[in-house]
Scaffold this motif. Structure first.
Motif, PDB file in Angstrom:
ATOM      1  N   GLN A 253     131.081 -63.090  13.905  1.00  0.00           N
ATOM      2  CA  GLN A 253     131.549 -63.050  15.288  1.00  0.00           C
ATOM      3  C   GLN A 253     132.503 -64.203  15.570  1.00  0.00           C
ATOM      4  O   GLN A 253     132.456 -65.247  14.913  1.00  0.00           O
ATOM      5  CB  GLN A 253     130.369 -63.125  16.261  1.00  0.00           C
ATOM      6  N   LEU A 254     133.330 -63.986  16.582  1.00  0.00           N
ATOM      7  CA  LEU A 254     134.222 -65.007  17.115  1.00  0.00           C
ATOM      8  C   LEU A 254     133.924 -65.155  18.598  1.00  0.00           C
ATOM      9  O   LEU A 254     133.869 -64.147  19.330  1.00  0.00           O
ATOM     10  CB  LEU A 254     135.683 -64.618  16.891  1.00  0.00           C
ATOM     11  N   GLY A 255     133.719 -66.403  19.035  1.00  0.00           N
ATOM     12  CA  GLY A 255     133.434 -66.659  20.432  1.00  0.00           C
ATOM     13  C   GLY A 255     134.447 -67.603  21.041  1.00  0.00           C
ATOM     14  O   GLY A 255     134.915 -68.543  20.390  1.00  0.00           O
ATOM     15  N   HIS A 256     134.808 -67.345  22.308  1.00  0.00           N
ATOM     16  CA  HIS A 256     135.743 -68.186  23.048  1.00  0.00           C
ATOM     17  C   HIS A 256     135.019 -68.686  24.302  1.00  0.00           C
ATOM     18  O   HIS A 256     134.590 -67.888  25.144  1.00  0.00           O
ATOM     19  CB  HIS A 256     136.996 -67.361  23.413  1.00  0.00           C
ATOM     20  N   TRP A 257     134.890 -70.003  24.434  1.00  0.00           N
ATOM     21  CA  TRP A 257     134.083 -70.604  25.495  1.00  0.00           C
ATOM     22  C   TRP A 257     134.970 -71.428  26.423  1.00  0.00           C
ATOM     23  O   TRP A 257     135.885 -72.121  25.966  1.00  0.00           O
ATOM     24  CB  TRP A 257     132.995 -71.508  24.914  1.00  0.00           C
ATOM     25  N   ASP A 258     134.643 -71.359  27.701  1.00  0.00           N
ATOM     26  CA  ASP A 258     135.308 -72.167  28.728  1.00  0.00           C
ATOM     27  C   ASP A 258     134.249 -73.058  29.364  1.00  0.00           C
ATOM     28  O   ASP A 258     133.195 -72.578  29.810  1.00  0.00           O
ATOM     29  CB  ASP A 258     135.953 -71.269  29.779  1.00  0.00           C
ATOM     30  N   GLU A 264     127.651 -68.893  31.476  1.00  0.00           N
ATOM     31  CA  GLU A 264     127.766 -67.439  31.485  1.00  0.00           C
ATOM     32  C   GLU A 264     127.989 -66.864  30.090  1.00  0.00           C
ATOM     33  O   GLU A 264     128.086 -65.646  29.936  1.00  0.00           O
ATOM     34  CB  GLU A 264     128.907 -67.011  32.403  1.00  0.00           C
ATOM     35  N   GLY A 265     128.096 -67.715  29.108  1.00  0.00           N
ATOM     36  CA  GLY A 265     128.325 -67.252  27.749  1.00  0.00           C
ATOM     37  C   GLY A 265     129.799 -67.239  27.395  1.00  0.00           C
ATOM     38  O   GLY A 265     130.660 -67.691  28.167  1.00  0.00           O
ATOM     39  N   PRO A 266     130.150 -66.730  26.226  1.00  0.00           N
ATOM     40  CA  PRO A 266     131.563 -66.712  25.812  1.00  0.00           C
ATOM     41  C   PRO A 266     132.390 -65.793  26.698  1.00  0.00           C
ATOM     42  O   PRO A 266     131.886 -64.807  27.253  1.00  0.00           O
ATOM     43  CB  PRO A 266     131.510 -66.191  24.369  1.00  0.00           C
ATOM     44  N   VAL A 267     133.660 -66.143  26.854  1.00  0.00           N
ATOM     45  CA  VAL A 267     134.565 -65.359  27.691  1.00  0.00           C
ATOM     46  C   VAL A 267     134.745 -63.977  27.069  1.00  0.00           C
ATOM     47  O   VAL A 267     135.215 -63.844  25.936  1.00  0.00           O
ATOM     48  CB  VAL A 267     135.923 -66.074  27.822  1.00  0.00           C
ATOM     49  N   GLY A 268     134.358 -62.923  27.826  1.00  0.00           N
ATOM     50  CA  GLY A 268     134.488 -61.564  27.321  1.00  0.00           C
ATOM     51  C   GLY A 268     133.465 -61.193  26.274  1.00  0.00           C
ATOM     52  O   GLY A 268     133.571 -60.129  25.650  1.00  0.00           O
ATOM     53  N   GLY A 269     132.468 -62.040  26.037  1.00  0.00           N
ATOM     54  CA  GLY A 269     131.465 -61.741  25.017  1.00  0.00           C
ATOM     55  C   GLY A 269     131.955 -62.079  23.612  1.00  0.00           C
ATOM     56  O   GLY A 269     133.112 -62.468  23.405  1.00  0.00           O
ATOM     57  N   PHE A 270     131.069 -61.929  22.646  1.00  0.00           N
ATOM     58  CA  PHE A 270     131.438 -62.207  21.259  1.00  0.00           C
ATOM     59  C   PHE A 270     132.273 -61.058  20.700  1.00  0.00           C
ATOM     60  O   PHE A 270     132.005 -59.883  20.963  1.00  0.00           O
ATOM     61  CB  PHE A 270     130.191 -62.382  20.392  1.00  0.00           C
TER      62      PHE A 270
END
Length: 585
Positions: A253-258, A264-270
């Protein structure tokens, strides 16, 4: 209509360019330790490689200018009593490196001046010893990472579930960050005020390291395998983090976090990448805003561009050679005149390291300012005392155009004079300095006598083309006399100072002709003998054909005689039957 429009991007056509085997770093003994680290690290002058060594741990330092197949024995950096697990180069001193080992120790090393892997065979390779030791961890040290802006600040993670922050000038550990399990990765923010870590307890933590507490703690990737995190430094806001890991179904998986919406978790989900089992190593380029993902166990490197708050897939460098370790070069070491925007080094079969250049295709041969934003200069912004005291500073930047002329000059120098390793210990030739500034580290190094070598400018790598020196052209000193009336000379008069004309050797030519004639005669005799053999074989074939025909004729004649005999017998039987009927009647 939507299909007619294409997203505008300067890096949409970036492609990876491999390197020929003879220009790689070959005949290495790369560590086979199962600890999850990048195995290799790079700076504009050297490569460090975790080494498979007996009798204690070691790692090797390879000058980028020395390519090809190395000797079986090379000088190693020895001092650990167990396997070296990770290394990291000082960001503002290209000759200083830190190492962490399975023995729980952290060593600081200084690369000797004029360091080379080629040595005098009579003296043999001379190993390098550490200049200082950092003791404080009680278990193995798995990761070492220098602070990006503060000089001589080092973070180390250990199997004792802690991260320690060191001032390597004094050897003191000023702060300790406690975790609930083994730390799997760590990354500094742009100015080094924050630190992100991933842990075996599947937690993603954002630390204020000088307060020794986690500012944020959220659930990360749910998979049991290792996860990685990298701070997206640069002008993307300074509050973005990229992570790689696994789902519960073992999908990568790739995750993008703000940071503003971290809870709320990663932006747009994993985002699911694939189902390969190897750990995915993320590398962020702050200049091009691209994220490179290199998987352990597969040979591909995919890259994404960050735009409008999301990762946009660009392309993938594909290779059939799997990799266990990958390192990326700082942008100040790129070959600017070739439009190189990133350079990776990957291990292949634990025996050699292959450089891969990521290039933006351009027809123009001038400096392309639109693809080269300012890069970090490789100089410290503040001292360790100031950072531990609470100060922060962004890293000093340089204009990449200032490297263009130096890059071209280094390439021209490499083309005019190829690298030749020095093997004589009688006299050392000084190489070009890494930087015009003096080393800023207060640690004193113990100089070692190493053979000299020629290295390129610190901001460029020499050209990959091997240029052989041309042989000198012989020139004549003969000066023609002034023109005069042409009269037939009585005898040839030698011209003074003229280049002698070679004489014609008739005897050698005659011998050569005789040899050629003998060879032709032998070939003719061979051809005649072969023709005779062919004739004999042809006769034998004809004889066999005649015998076959005769046997076939005999068979036919024999068949006719049998039929004639059969008819006679039939006639005799009919006659007897008639006579028998007559007798009965």
């Amino acid at each position: 209509m939507a299909g007619r429009f294409v997203r505008s991007s300067k890096y949409r056509h970036v492609f990876g360019r491999p390197t020929k085997k003879e220009l790689c770093y070959d005949n290495l003994h790369i560590s086979k330790n199962a600890w999850d680290s990048n195995i290799i690290k790079a700076n504009p002058q050297y490569l460090s490689v975790n080494w498979e060594a007996g009798g204690g741990g070691a790692f090797a330092v390879i000058p980028l200018a020395e390519r090809g197949r190395f000797p079986e024995l090379i000088p190693l950096f020895r001092g650990h009593t167990a396997a070296v697990l990770d290394t990291d180069w000082h960001p503002s001193n290209d000759s200083m490196i830190a190492s962490g080992s399975d023995d729980g120790k952290v060593f600081i090393w200084s690369v000797p001046e004029n360091f080379s892997l080629h040595y005098d065979e009579e003296e043999g390779p001379k190993d390098v010893s550490p200049v200082s030791k950092l003791a404080g961890h009680t278990r193995k040290v798995g990761h070492v990472l220098f602070h990006p802006t503060a000089e001589n600040v080092l973070a180390t993670s250990s199997g004792d579930y802690t991260i320690k922050l060191w001032d390597i000038a004094t050897g003191a550990s000023n702060h300790t960050l406690k975790h609930g399990d083994i730390v799997q990765s760590l990354s500094w923010s742009t100015n080094g005020s924050m630190l992100v870590t991933t842990c075996r307890d599947k937690k993603l933590r954002i630390w204020d390291p000088r307060q020794e507490k986690a500012a944020h703690e959220v659930a990360g990737h749910a998979g049991a395998k290792n996860s990685r995190a990298v701070w997206m430094t640069g002008d993307v806001g300074g509050d973005k983090i990229a992570t790689t890991g696994f789902s519960k179904m073992s999908d990568r998986q790739l995750g993008h976090w703000d940071l503003r919406t971290l809870s709320e978790g990663p932006v747009g989900g994993f985002e699911m990448l694939d189902s390969i089992s190897g750990v995915c190593m993320p590398f962020w380029d702050e200049g091009t805003k691209c994220l490179y993902l290199a998987g352990k166990g597969d040979g591909n490197i995919r890259y994404y561009e960050y735009e409008n708050g999301e990762f946009i897939y660009l392309s993938e460098y594909k290779s059939g050679d799997p990799q266990r370790g990958v390192a990326f070069l700082p942008r100040r070491g790129l070959t600017v005149h070739e439009n190189e925007v990133m350079r990776a080094f990957k291990t292949v079969n634990d025996t050699y390291i292959e450089p891969i250049s990521f290039v933006v295709p351009r027809r123009a041969e001038t400096y392309q300012s639109d693809i080269y934003p300012p890069a970090t200069s490789g100089k410290a912004a503040l001292s360790a005392e100031a950072w531990f005291g609470g100060e922060d500073a962004d890293p000093p930047m340089i204009d990449m155009e200032t490297l263009y002329s130096a890059d071209a000059a280094a390439a021209a120098a490499a083309a005019s004079k190829p690298f030749v390793p020095a093997i004589s210990s009688a006299q050392h030739t000084p190489r070009q300095s890494v930087s015009e500034r003096a080393p800023t580290s207060p640690i004193k190094e113990t100089p070692k006598a190493f053979p000299a070598t020629v290295t390129p400018s610190p901001v460029a790598e020499p050209s990959r083309e091997i240029v052989r020196p041309k042989s000198p052209v012989r020139t004549s000193t003969f000066t023609p006399p002034p023109l005069k009336a042409v009269t037939p000379p009585a005898a040839a008069t030698p011209v003074p100072n003229a280049t002698p004309v070679p004489t014609f050797n008739e005897k050698a030519l005659t011998d050569r002709l005789e040899k050629i004639t003998e060879l032709l005669e032998k070939q003719n005799l061979t051809l005649v003998a072969q023709n005779d053999q062919i004739r004999e074989l042809t006769k034998e074939v004809d004889t066999l054909r005649e015998k076959i025909n005769e046997s076939a004729t005999t068979v036919v004649v024999g068949n006719e005689e049998l039929e004639e005999e059969s008819r006679r017998k039939d006639e005799i039987i009919r006659k007897l039957e008639l006579e028998l009927e007559e007798a009965r009647s």
